[in-house]
Design a protein around this motif. Sequence first.
Motif, short mmCIF file in Angstrom:
data_model
loop_
_atom_site.label_atom_id
_atom_site.label_comp_id
_atom_site.label_asym_id
_atom_site.label_seq_id
_atom_site.Cartn_x
_atom_site.Cartn_y
_atom_site.Cartn_z
N GLY A 307 0.82 -1.20 0.00
CA GLY A 307 0.00 0.00 0.00
C GLY A 307 0.85 1.25 0.00
O GLY A 307 2.08 1.21 0.15
N ILE A 308 0.21 2.40 -0.12
CA ILE A 308 0.93 3.65 -0.31
C ILE A 308 1.85 3.98 0.86
O ILE A 308 2.97 4.45 0.66
N ASP A 309 1.41 3.71 2.11
CA ASP A 309 2.23 4.06 3.28
C ASP A 309 3.56 3.33 3.28
O ASP A 309 4.63 3.94 3.44
N SER A 310 3.51 2.00 3.12
CA SER A 310 4.74 1.21 3.17
C SER A 310 5.58 1.38 1.90
O SER A 310 6.81 1.31 1.95
N MET A 311 4.95 1.62 0.76
CA MET A 311 5.70 1.84 -0.48
C MET A 311 6.55 3.10 -0.39
O MET A 311 7.72 3.11 -0.80
N ILE A 312 5.98 4.17 0.16
CA ILE A 312 6.74 5.41 0.28
C ILE A 312 7.91 5.23 1.25
O ILE A 312 9.02 5.71 1.00
N LEU A 313 7.69 4.52 2.35
CA LEU A 313 8.80 4.26 3.28
C LEU A 313 9.91 3.49 2.58
O LEU A 313 11.10 3.76 2.79
N ALA A 314 9.55 2.53 1.73
CA ALA A 314 10.56 1.74 1.02
C ALA A 314 11.36 2.60 0.05
O ALA A 314 12.59 2.51 -0.02
N VAL A 315 10.67 3.44 -0.71
CA VAL A 315 11.37 4.30 -1.68
C VAL A 315 12.30 5.29 -0.97
O VAL A 315 13.44 5.50 -1.41
N LEU A 316 11.85 5.85 0.14
CA LEU A 316 12.69 6.81 0.86
C LEU A 316 13.84 6.12 1.59
O LEU A 316 14.95 6.65 1.67
N ALA A 317 13.59 4.92 2.13
CA ALA A 317 14.68 4.17 2.76
C ALA A 317 15.76 3.84 1.72
O ALA A 317 16.96 3.85 2.03
N ASP A 318 15.35 3.57 0.51
CA ASP A 318 16.28 3.27 -0.58
C ASP A 318 17.24 4.43 -0.84
O ASP A 318 18.38 4.23 -1.24
N ARG A 319 16.79 5.63 -0.56
CA ARG A 319 17.64 6.81 -0.75
C ARG A 319 18.78 6.88 0.27
O ARG A 319 19.83 7.47 -0.01
N HIS A 320 18.57 6.32 1.45
CA HIS A 320 19.48 6.57 2.56
C HIS A 320 20.23 5.33 3.05
O HIS A 320 21.02 5.43 3.98
N ILE A 321 19.99 4.19 2.46
CA ILE A 321 20.69 2.96 2.82
C ILE A 321 21.63 2.61 1.68
O ILE A 321 21.24 2.67 0.51
#
Length: 598
Positions: A307-321
């Motif tokens: 869903g949108i909540d967890s997808m956005i967290l995944a995309v943003l985590a991808d930026r910083h890991i």
Amino acid sequence: MCGISCLLSLSPACCEWDTRVYEHLKRRGPDCSHDITVTSSSPFYQCLFSAHVLHMRGVLTPQPLQDSTGNILMWNGEIFGGLPVTATENDTVVLLQRLSTCGSASGILSVLSSVRGPWGFVYYQKAAEYLWFGRDFFGRRSLLWKFEAGILTLTSVAANLCQSDESVWHEVPAVGVYGVDLRAASRADRLTFEVYPWTCTGADDLPKVDTISESVPNGCTVVVNQSGLSLTSPVCRLNVALPELINHSQPPVDDLDHLLTNTEVMDDVDSLVHVLSQAVRRRVQALPLVPDGDDDRASVAILFSGGIDSMILAVLADRHIPAEKPIDLLNVAFKLQEKKKQKQSVKNSKKKPVTAEADVTDPGTFRPFDVPDRITGKAGMKELQQISPERRWNFVEINVTPEELKTLRGERITHLVWPLDTVLDDSIGCAVWFASRGSGVIMEGGETRPFSSSAKVILTGIGADEQLAGYSRHRVRFKTSGHQGLIQELDMELGRISSRNLGRDDRVISDHGKEARFPYLDEDVVSHLNSLPVWKKADLSLPRGVGDKLLLRLLGRRLGLAESAVLPKRAMQFGSRIAKMEDGREKASDKCTRLLTG
């Protein structure tokens, strides 16, 4: 993060740990355990402190932490801002150093007000013989209390022993921090808690004591401190502005891409991208080093439905890991029961459309763990692979059978959910416990293999629906009471999130020696969203999957998400199908007998 507990006795009677509670605490903090006892003879009181540490930052530091003058701190929290803590420092050490310099209550409140991040704590101030304790503004860390047989117990987690415990254990209300004058309490032979409430700058609306009186342990009293001291709220007040009269001759636009052509909308989206990205960064960086040889294992996992909540967290985590580090996507499913075959005419079968969800229960293609969240989760992972193809995304399929659910609910989960006890608490608590355990299978080379997530940090999307009108009740309230009613509903959501969700979820996730982190409840994110008028965050005149959490959906599209940006909200208990395992006639608010009996 850790499991903390304090026993306070005002009489010389024997004061001992509950062994069951002690075991629950040790699972929260598997890296180090330590106890300290403080006894005063004139007047008499005794405090037993026990802390169990999950090492997350700096040098492994045992707790309870005691300084040279006898002050003792147990800190179940993370300092993400407000106080300077370098990547090599331990935040418990930094905080105790600051608290030890405080000679007054106002100084201690000033230090606590400055902390940004989740926390629950117990602090013994030796010179004043004063015991401080409490939870952060949102209640992101659990703290329970009870008073029984002359002993006050404060603890991160309890044990569900019998139905009579319902009147004993309560969650410490997250309305402020509390203090006990130990000398005065001993002389009076009774416990009175002074509360130091959270207040917004310039506000004079101190919380009424009677709003928390039901949660105060039997035999104890609570009063607002006589000095009128308070903590400063870490977030700004909710914007209660109402929109001007809308011209209904122009139909609303429900095309996200079209809305993003508006310059003002784009500015709002970009502002949220920035603040939410920084919130995620603070929660995924400066983590403990993994053991030698485990460089290819994830340090961060996400409770993931697609869903949108967890997808956005995944995309943003991808930026910083770092790109070479995997990210674990934890997707839980409860076993479906195969429907009995029913005779159906060819004529009727042609009329019935075939959908992805209908295919799940088709007798010819029945797959018992293809619940709705599994289907959307797999689709979401494909989107992530397109956005970041170099990243290794571990999509962990966590499959739960009725037999395993019944066994582990009785052995573990009932104690963690307690003292909450509704059908909804059971469903969410069980789903989150199995998901955060991270034991399942992943697909590699066209075949599945067993997999267990090593990530100590688990990101969860809680807080998005509460702030951006993601629940169906928000749509109902908007329909009946307009924007005014919706604003009131959203204001109530954040006010009760500590008692409805966060303490329970912290207890459940931490049972695996892992730490829940809530980027949508970062103080900067909440302040930013609170500052926006409600019509910029949601437009509930638009269809489901668009108008609810509209700003977040626009953000998702801005980040490159496709179908996941317009998925309608599906509650975890329905998406994972745990609700289908139990009595369909139950209401979410009913007392859950399964939690009482195990």
